[in-house]
Scaffold this motif. Sequence first.
Motif, PDB file in Angstrom:
ATOM      1  N   THR A  22       0.851  -1.191   0.000  1.00  0.00           N
ATOM      2  CA  THR A  22       0.000   0.000   0.000  1.00  0.00           C
ATOM      3  C   THR A  22       0.888   1.243   0.000  1.00  0.00           C
ATOM      4  OG1 THR A  22      -1.944  -0.945   1.087  1.00  0.00           O
ATOM      5  CG2 THR A  22      -1.600   1.398   1.360  1.00  0.00           C
ATOM      6  N   VAL A  23       0.601   2.153  -0.908  1.00  0.00           N
ATOM      7  CA  VAL A  23       1.323   3.427  -0.962  1.00  0.00           C
ATOM      8  C   VAL A  23       0.331   4.552  -0.666  1.00  0.00           C
ATOM      9  CG1 VAL A  23       2.628   5.031  -2.407  1.00  0.00           C
ATOM     10  CG2 VAL A  23       3.039   2.563  -2.582  1.00  0.00           C
ATOM     11  N   LYS A  24       0.700   5.424   0.264  1.00  0.00           N
ATOM     12  CA  LYS A  24      -0.146   6.555   0.651  1.00  0.00           C
ATOM     13  C   LYS A  24       0.573   7.867   0.365  1.00  0.00           C
ATOM     14  CE  LYS A  24      -2.373   3.924   4.358  1.00  0.00           C
ATOM     15  NZ  LYS A  24      -2.726   3.890   5.798  1.00  0.00           N
ATOM     16  N   SER A  25      -0.223   8.884   0.029  1.00  0.00           N
ATOM     17  CA  SER A  25       0.367  10.193  -0.252  1.00  0.00           C
ATOM     18  C   SER A  25      -0.626  11.293   0.122  1.00  0.00           C
ATOM     19  CB  SER A  25       0.748  10.301  -1.731  1.00  0.00           C
ATOM     20  OG  SER A  25       1.393  11.537  -1.994  1.00  0.00           O
ATOM     21  N   TRP A  26      -0.085  12.449   0.512  1.00  0.00           N
ATOM     22  CA  TRP A  26      -0.931  13.577   0.860  1.00  0.00           C
ATOM     23  C   TRP A  26      -0.105  14.857   0.876  1.00  0.00           C
ATOM     24  CZ3 TRP A  26       1.064  10.153   4.301  1.00  0.00           C
ATOM     25  CH2 TRP A  26       1.805  10.655   5.367  1.00  0.00           C
ATOM     26  N   ILE A  27      -0.819  15.984   0.857  1.00  0.00           N
ATOM     27  CA  ILE A  27      -0.198  17.302   1.020  1.00  0.00           C
ATOM     28  C   ILE A  27      -0.937  17.984   2.160  1.00  0.00           C
ATOM     29  CG2 ILE A  27       0.324  19.530  -0.028  1.00  0.00           C
ATOM     30  CD1 ILE A  27       0.222  18.170  -2.757  1.00  0.00           C
ATOM     31  N   ASP A  28      -0.244  18.259   3.234  1.00  0.00           N
ATOM     32  CA  ASP A  28      -0.877  18.862   4.407  1.00  0.00           C
ATOM     33  C   ASP A  28      -1.585  20.155   4.033  1.00  0.00           C
ATOM     34  OD1 ASP A  28      -0.028  16.890   6.163  1.00  0.00           O
ATOM     35  OD2 ASP A  28       1.873  17.891   6.598  1.00  0.00           O
ATOM     36  N   GLY A  29      -2.860  20.256   4.440  1.00  0.00           N
ATOM     37  CA  GLY A  29      -3.636  21.460   4.203  1.00  0.00           C
ATOM     38  C   GLY A  29      -4.308  21.532   2.848  1.00  0.00           C
ATOM     39  N   PHE A  30      -3.973  20.610   1.940  1.00  0.00           N
ATOM     40  CA  PHE A  30      -4.535  20.691   0.590  1.00  0.00           C
ATOM     41  C   PHE A  30      -5.239  19.415   0.130  1.00  0.00           C
ATOM     42  CE2 PHE A  30      -1.579  24.231   0.380  1.00  0.00           C
ATOM     43  CZ  PHE A  30      -2.302  25.171  -0.339  1.00  0.00           C
ATOM     44  N   THR A  31      -4.883  18.262   0.651  1.00  0.00           N
ATOM     45  CA  THR A  31      -5.493  17.020   0.172  1.00  0.00           C
ATOM     46  C   THR A  31      -5.836  16.092   1.323  1.00  0.00           C
ATOM     47  OG1 THR A  31      -3.506  15.630  -0.011  1.00  0.00           O
ATOM     48  CG2 THR A  31      -3.959  17.146  -1.836  1.00  0.00           C
ATOM     49  N   ASP A  32      -6.713  15.138   1.044  1.00  0.00           N
ATOM     50  CA  ASP A  32      -6.888  13.990   1.926  1.00  0.00           C
ATOM     51  C   ASP A  32      -5.740  13.023   1.662  1.00  0.00           C
ATOM     52  OD1 ASP A  32      -9.273  15.043   2.857  1.00  0.00           O
ATOM     53  OD2 ASP A  32     -10.477  14.022   1.326  1.00  0.00           O
ATOM     54  N   THR A  33      -5.674  11.969   2.457  1.00  0.00           N
ATOM     55  CA  THR A  33      -4.669  10.940   2.219  1.00  0.00           C
ATOM     56  C   THR A  33      -5.173   9.996   1.134  1.00  0.00           C
ATOM     57  OG1 THR A  33      -3.832  11.036   4.480  1.00  0.00           O
ATOM     58  CG2 THR A  33      -3.339   9.055   3.219  1.00  0.00           C
ATOM     59  N   ALA A  34      -4.435   9.941   0.031  1.00  0.00           N
ATOM     60  CA  ALA A  34      -4.775   9.029  -1.069  1.00  0.00           C
ATOM     61  C   ALA A  34      -3.965   7.751  -0.915  1.00  0.00           C
ATOM     62  CB  ALA A  34      -4.467   9.685  -2.410  1.00  0.00           C
ATOM     63  N   SER A  35      -4.537   6.631  -1.293  1.00  0.00           N
ATOM     64  CA  SER A  35      -3.809   5.372  -1.186  1.00  0.00           C
ATOM     65  C   SER A  35      -4.115   4.471  -2.370  1.00  0.00           C
ATOM     66  CB  SER A  35      -4.151   4.644   0.120  1.00  0.00           C
ATOM     67  OG  SER A  35      -5.500   4.215   0.118  1.00  0.00           O
ATOM     68  N   VAL A  36      -3.171   3.605  -2.678  1.00  0.00           N
ATOM     69  CA  VAL A  36      -3.345   2.610  -3.725  1.00  0.00           C
ATOM     70  C   VAL A  36      -2.659   1.329  -3.262  1.00  0.00           C
ATOM     71  CG1 VAL A  36      -1.285   3.429  -4.962  1.00  0.00           C
ATOM     72  CG2 VAL A  36      -3.015   2.098  -6.173  1.00  0.00           C
ATOM     73  N   THR A  37      -3.315   0.192  -3.496  1.00  0.00           N
ATOM     74  CA  THR A  37      -2.805  -1.100  -3.030  1.00  0.00           C
ATOM     75  C   THR A  37      -2.717  -2.073  -4.200  1.00  0.00           C
ATOM     76  OG1 THR A  37      -3.796  -0.775  -0.850  1.00  0.00           O
ATOM     77  CG2 THR A  37      -3.194  -3.021  -1.436  1.00  0.00           C
TER      78      THR A  37
END
Length: 483
Positions: free
Chosen positions: A203-218
């Motif tokens: 699982t890889v997660k990514s986000w930008i504080d203040g601008f996005t939710d946490t996105a993930s892909v598995t």
Amino acid sequence: MRISFFKGLAKIAGIVLAFAATISLSACSGDNGSDGINGADGKDGKNGKDAKEVNVDSLASAIRDEITGTLWDSLYAEPYVDTVYKILFDNAFSDAWMDSVREALIDSLKEADFDSMYAKLYDSVYADIYSQAAIRTLNAWTWSVKKDIYGAFANQYPLMYKDYINSKGEMLPVPVSITVKNTCENRTSFSEPEIPCRWKKITVKSWIDGFTDTASVTDFVNPDTTRIFAPSLKFNNKALAALTAPEQVQIQIRAYALENDHEILFYSSSEPSTIHPMQINGAEYVNVQNRSLWSAVWVTPNMDSITAIHKELEAKLPNGSVKAYQLYDGDESMTESSARLVKAVYEVLSAKGINYVNNTDAGSPGQKIKYPIEVLRTKQANCIEGTNLFASILESLGMHTVIVNIPGHAFLGWSTNEEDSNYNFLETTMAWGSKPSTFAAAYEKGMSTFTNEQEEDHFTDGSSEIILIENARAFGIRPNDIP
């Protein structure tokens, strides 16, 4: 785990036996006397001396401390607790005087959160035993990062860059991706036991504080295989709309191996990027999907003021009827009725007191483009901004609308009939200022400009282009939501 458990049990037994020895020595104080348990009145049988009372609180406290200090972390579940006390109390002491202590200790332990204790224990053991083995064959690195994220397109990047391939023939997902490799070369020396090489669930997660939710892909990564993981970031529209200047951000990336329902971190990175306001026309890569259609994000038929504008149109049309591609009474053709509707829009907007701002770079990459709602608020528009305002209203009415881009300029077009591709054109800049031109003059100017571009073959050589808004919507390009 089993060794730790019995060591703890042995230590507790030692504490209890030490207490027992102390109790025995102090209670049997007479030469030939009995202890206070056998003497009903608490005195010895012959000499009648008082036997010392057992300090139950001290014993319970010592046992409880040892349970929480040494044995606690070794317990798997509640049934162990009862087993420990059964062995400890039933075998080491008589039940008669220890029952109260036993029950008190069991009651206190039963108040503990055994689910929490089990989870803590399992996590601790899991981290020690499995984590390193689970990620030993894994490696990862950042594959692509978009250094400039343009708010106008940020939430539509998955469509804009679908199947994007760079000049080297490499797939580069936008705005961020990493590569994960699962290799079977997992031994540092031949003396080490070989770990079985198998597929890994990642699982890889990514986000930008203040601008996005946490996105993930598995996904799964097979042995001796690499795979690109690209989480699709969803940006907060309010945060994007609030930007008035570029902002430096960090794109956070984390990669986890999934083992027994646990996430084991094996890659962490923070990549710099810049987010630009939603009004900036992004300098996107040249071979994005349907590049010319993306200006349609500025055509916003859902803007807040659209209902009020429709009301104003009613006053300028026969029987107060606002309708697209339907004959109005007295008109001889659909071309005439379509022009009547556009003329009503022209007259409503020309009465708004909007001033024309000349900008020959309007619409160029990196240039600021106000949205239609902003044009109505500021009362200022350049050629592309005014054209977008007209196009937004016509699209909201159901008209097939086009934007014509020529070097340094833009103007409006619309389909004369719902079923064909014949278009008429309008020079929208003539609607602005304190003395706007008539609709007939703006119509004539638009038609002559288009005809000239056509005769010069500018649409063929690519220096000019016609953007059909309905094609943009069919492709999936949505209007931006600007409050």
